[in-house]
Design an enzyme around this catalytic site. Structure first.
Site, PDB file in Angstrom:
ATOM      1  N   HIS A   1      58.689  28.338  29.741  1.00 14.08           N
ATOM      2  CA  HIS A   1      58.831  28.653  31.577  1.00 14.08           C
ATOM      3  C   HIS A   1      60.412  28.202  32.082  1.00 14.08           C
ATOM      4  CE1 HIS A   1      55.754  30.485  29.919  1.00 14.08           C
ATOM      5  NE2 HIS A   1      55.988  31.641  30.190  1.00 14.08           N
TER       6      HIS A   1
ATOM      7  N   HIS B   1      62.857  33.268  33.653  1.00 13.37           N
ATOM      8  CA  HIS B   1      61.246  33.000  34.053  1.00 13.37           C
ATOM      9  C   HIS B   1      60.878  32.570  32.582  1.00 13.37           C
ATOM     10  CE1 HIS B   1      56.633  33.376  34.359  1.00 13.37           C
ATOM     11  NE2 HIS B   1      56.561  34.195  33.382  1.00 13.37           N
TER      12      HIS B   1
ATOM     13  N   GLU C   1      31.814  37.622  43.209  1.00 10.29           N
ATOM     14  CA  GLU C   1      31.704  36.438  41.868  1.00 10.29           C
ATOM     15  C   GLU C   1      32.728  35.752  41.279  1.00 10.29           C
ATOM     16  OE1 GLU C   1      31.822  39.912  42.794  1.00 10.29           O
ATOM     17  OE2 GLU C   1      29.547  40.170  42.728  1.00 10.29           O
TER      18      GLU C   1
ATOM     19  N   HIS D   1      22.974  48.319  36.511  1.00 12.40           N
ATOM     20  CA  HIS D   1      23.119  46.640  36.938  1.00 12.40           C
ATOM     21  C   HIS D   1      22.344  46.394  35.209  1.00 12.40           C
ATOM     22  CE1 HIS D   1      23.958  47.816  40.847  1.00 12.40           C
ATOM     23  NE2 HIS D   1      23.458  47.025  41.322  1.00 12.40           N
TER      24      HIS D   1
HETATM   25  C1  LIG Z   1      45.814  36.207  35.270  1.00 18.88           C
HETATM   26  C2  LIG Z   1      46.942  36.273  34.400  1.00 18.88           C
HETATM   27  N1  LIG Z   1      47.505  37.360  33.747  1.00 18.88           N
HETATM   28  C3  LIG Z   1      48.683  37.196  33.001  1.00 18.88           C
HETATM   29  C4  LIG Z   1      49.184  36.027  33.116  1.00 18.88           C
HETATM   30  C5  LIG Z   1      50.471  36.191  31.901  1.00 18.88           C
HETATM   31  N2  LIG Z   1      51.724  35.863  33.253  1.00 18.88           N
HETATM   32  C6  LIG Z   1      52.533  34.588  32.818  1.00 18.88           C
HETATM   33  S1  LIG Z   1      53.468  33.911  34.473  1.00 18.88           S
HETATM   34  C7  LIG Z   1      53.396  35.761  34.901  1.00 18.88           C
HETATM   35  C8  LIG Z   1      54.243  36.598  35.827  1.00 18.88           C
HETATM   36  C9  LIG Z   1      53.754  35.617  37.722  1.00 18.88           C
HETATM   37  O1  LIG Z   1      54.687  35.867  38.327  1.00 18.88           O
HETATM   38  P1  LIG Z   1      55.153  34.797  39.367  1.00 18.88           P
HETATM   39  O2  LIG Z   1      54.033  33.906  39.897  1.00 18.88           O
HETATM   40  O3  LIG Z   1      56.553  34.905  40.414  1.00 18.88           O
HETATM   41  O4  LIG Z   1      55.623  33.065  38.673  1.00 18.88           O
HETATM   42  P2  LIG Z   1      57.773  33.956  38.069  1.00 18.88           P
HETATM   43  O5  LIG Z   1      58.105  34.574  37.604  1.00 18.88           O
HETATM   44  O6  LIG Z   1      58.419  32.896  40.047  1.00 18.88           O
HETATM   45  O7  LIG Z   1      57.845  31.766  37.291  1.00 18.88           O
HETATM   46  C10 LIG Z   1      52.622  36.769  34.417  1.00 18.88           C
HETATM   47  C11 LIG Z   1      51.988  37.819  34.093  1.00 18.88           C
HETATM   48  C12 LIG Z   1      48.899  35.270  33.634  1.00 18.88           C
HETATM   49  N3  LIG Z   1      48.975  33.790  32.501  1.00 18.88           N
HETATM   50  N4  LIG Z   1      47.364  34.950  33.756  1.00 18.88           N
END
Ligand SMILES: Cc1ncc(C[n+]2csc(CCOP(=O)(O)OP(=O)(O)O)c2C)c(N)n1
Length: 678
Positions: free
Chosen positions: A39, A274, A428, A490
């Site tokens: 990334h 990204h 939680e 539950h």
């Molecule tokens: C809980 C979770 N859901 C989905 C992902 C997959 N994922 C990685 S980065 C991302 C997008 C994040 O967007 P942002 O925080 O704006 O990052 P940027 O595009 O600025 O690098 C997703 C959905 C993850 N790593 N963790």
């Protein structure tokens, strides 16, 4: 706030690309390109944020990543891992350039997402968005409690900040609400969060799915909000961090407007930057645009010198060490206690405490719910183990996680009252991730309670604790259909089985007070893994045991009641051990000898040597499993038949629900008879 598409324009760089920030950018681009995976966008966009924080504020010593009073840094948007690796490398941690070249390769110290324990300087494993932020809240809480417990007038030996970088994704995740709400209530003034507000996530411009007014949201939590400011303006960022550090009563959020992929002419400001390598042509164009003419992975010596934080870090730690010496001279016992706690060593007298906890649970023949037994055990353990920090997700009276004199953690008119029990509220997942942060910081063994059925809410944080090898104890009460009237929502049926699937997590389902005591002490002895204690709401009879059998509990599985030449072996856990004992008596009367094996922790039992396992399970004798939950797991123990609950529960008094599902001694005895060896 999340920016709308209209104000999100590709920012002209005004020709101001700081070479120090460019070094981070270039290393990130090159490593992602070399790995052909990763990334680049977030590291490129956050390079100035990193420069402002790491260049001007972060107090750390690259030569000693374990310095107890270092500032903690968490990269909650863990996909930007190359930013962290570049920072660690350039500031002088033991992370040579070769490791950056091996980004995302097998056995490198630069895995896809940062992993604590693998790479020096990485404070927590991040990747599941939002959890790093919650870990940071736990770390900041740890600092605050330790400072209250150990600092003395003129001796501030615990005095550091927790910084966290996060992105849109972290803020979209619900856990950010849970954790940041708590941080506000707790007044964690040394927590500084820098939000990479670039308006882009994987699916594109976030305006279509993220329209929150983030500044208003955080103000409502009781945070100080700084910005939005130009996230590429290093002096503005540095000034905001300085202001955040001056906060005396509130955590701070610094909103940094940035451009994802900054510097890449073709990709900046787009989702395409990204999560994929820029490619050779775009890298060349980027190098040109940012004025970086050096070959891949090369950083000029003068920039390296500027980044190198080893000398300053050693001086800072040296200054702290002198202060700690003065503290030790004034408070020798506190000083060694602080060192013990930060090292994660149990108190000297733990063996005696352990014995007292177990002894206290073996003499009494009264039936008792294991949740109640757990509370009794805590009353013995907690006074002797000050690092135990309890809590519950708004079920204290049900989970029985408090102990006499624990005191509740509060911030009130008198200020911060540490307390030994945390009311996490109905959160939680937040609780579990905050506990991970407490454990990671050091100085605490956190435990927290909720109903077993809600372990699903916490699940990914439990998994992360297991992955990170952190000693965190989950107290999951109301562990089966035995809870009765609250009904199927539950009544946990698949939860014991599904928790057992998580590698490196110990799962205990004790059958009475003695097993509960051993489960607790065993959990505290596990420095490299979390534990889940599954406890009953309903009373369970005490089982009779010899001294040898009491010792065998710690092996996870043992013969509780035997018969000469048994023709069947009944394996049972928790509340069903009593059922197995009743079935054995029925079988006795019918001339069928049966052995009863109590299996309070299959995860612990599975780690025992083969000889022990065979001694307990027997060889060639048919085995029958019983547990008030899904029956799927019994195959692993060679069971020929099992009794359990392969459906959701029912709302009715517990004994009626047992009957409804056929979980009776009679049925168990019949099953054993049917399969018994002739
Ligand atoms: C809980 C979770 N859901 C989905 C992902 C997959 N994922 C990685 S980065 C991302 C997008 C994040 O967007 P942002 O925080 O704006 O990052 P940027 O595009 O600025 O690098 C997703 C959905 C993850 N790593 N963790």
């Amino acid at each position: 706030m999340a920016s709308s598409s209209t104000d999100r324009v590709l920012r002209p760089d005004n020709g101001r690309f700081d070479p120090l920030a460019n070094a981070l950018r270039a290393l990130a681009i090159d490593a992602v390109q070399q790995a052909n995976s990763g990334h680049p966008g977030a590291p490129m966009g956050m390079a100035e944020m990193a420069l402002a924080l790491w260049g001007e504020h972060l107090r750390h010593n690259p030569s000693n990543p374990a310095w107890p009073d270092r500032d903690r840094f968490v990269l909650s948007n863990g996909h930007a891992s190359m930013l962290l690796y570049a920072l660690l490398h350039l500031t002088g941690y033991d992370l040579p350039l070769d490791e950056l070249r091996r980004f995302r390769q097998l056995h490198s110290r630069t895995p896809g997402h940062p992993e604590v324990g693998l790479t020096p300087g990485v404070e927590t494993t991040t990747g599941p968005l939002g959890q790093g932020l919650a870990n940071a809240v736990g770390m900041a809480l740890a600092e605050k409690i330790l400072a209250a417990q150990f600092n003395r007038p003129g001796h501030a030996i615990v005095d550091h900040h927790t910084y966290v970088f996060l992105g849109d994704g972290c803020l979209m995740e619900g856990i950010s609400h849970e954790a940041c709400s708590l941080a506000g209530v707790w007044g964690l003034n040394k927590l500084v969060a820098l939000y990479d507000d670039n308006g882009i996530s994987i699916d594109g411009n976030v305006a279509g799915w993220f329209g929150d007014d983030t500044a208003a949201r955080f103000r409502a939590y009781g945070w100080q909000v700084l910005g939005p400011l130009d996230g590429h303006d290093v002096s503005a960022l540095s000034a905001a961090i300085a202001e955040a550090r001056r906060s005396t009563d509130r955590p701070s959020l610094i909103i940094c407007r940035t451009t994802i992929g900054r510097g890449s002419p073709g990709r900046a400001g787009t989702a395409k930057s990204h999560g994929e390598p820029l490619g050779a042509a775009e890298i060349a164009a980027t190098r040109e645009a940012i004025g970086w003419s050096h070959p891949p992975f090369e950083v000029p010596a003068e920039l390296r010198r500027e980044w190198d934080a080893r000398e300053a870090g050693a001086a800072r730690e040296g200054e702290w060490a002198r202060r700690f010496d003065a503290y030790r001279a004034a408070y020798p016992e506190l000083a060694s206690e602080f060192e013990r706690r930060m090292a994660g060593r149990l108190p000297e007298g733990f063996a005696a405490t352990r014995a007292a906890a177990v002894d206290g649970c073996t003499g009494n023949a009264e039936p008792v719910a294991t949740r109640k037994a757990s509370q009794k055990v805590l009353a013995t353990l907690a006074p002797a183990i000050p690092e135990l920090l309890g809590g519950s997700a708004d079920l204290t009276g049900s989970n029985l996680t408090d102990f006499p004199g624990c005191g509740a953690l509060r911030v009130d008119a008198e200020g911060f009252q540490p307390g030994r029990h945390v009311n996490y509220g109905v959160r939680e997942f937040g609780m579990a991730a905050v506990m991970n942060g407490l454990a990671l910081h050091g100085g605490f063994i956190p435990y927290g309670g909720t109903f077993l059925t809600f372990s699903d809410y916490s699940r990914n944080a439990i998994r992360m604790a297991a992955l990170m090898k952190q000693r965190v104890v989950h107290v999951f009460t109301h562990d089966s259909i035995g809870l009765g009237e609250d009904g199927p929502t539950h009544q946990a049926v698949e939860h014991a089985a599904s928790l057992r699937l998580i590698p490196n997590l110990d799962v205990w389902r004790p059958c009475d007070a003695a097993e509960t005591a051993v489960a607790w002490t065993h959990a505290l002895e596990q420095r490299q893994r979390p534990t889940a204690l599954l406890l009953s709401r309903q009373n369970l009879p005490a089982q009779a045991r010899t001294t040898a059998q009491i010792e065998q509990i710690a092996r996870g599985g043992y013969v509780l009641s035997d018969r000469p030449s048994p023709r069947a072996v009944i394996l049972a856990t928790g509340s069903e051990v009593a059922l197995a004992m009743q079935a054995q008596a029925l079988l006795d009367a019918e001339g069928v000898a049966a052995r009863v094996v109590s299996l309070p922790s299959s995860t612990v039992f599975d780690r025992q040597d083969a000889a022990w396992r065979e001694q307990v399970l027997g060889r060639g004798t048919p085995r029958i499993g019983v547990e008030a939950g899904v029956t799927q797991g019994w195959g692993a123990y060679g069971c020929v038949a099992s009794l359990g609950v392969d459906a959701f529960g029912e709302s009715a008094p517990g004994p009626k629900v047992y009957e409804h599902f056929g979980l009776t001694a009679r049925r168990l005895a019949d099953l054993a008879k049917q399969h018994a060896a002739s």
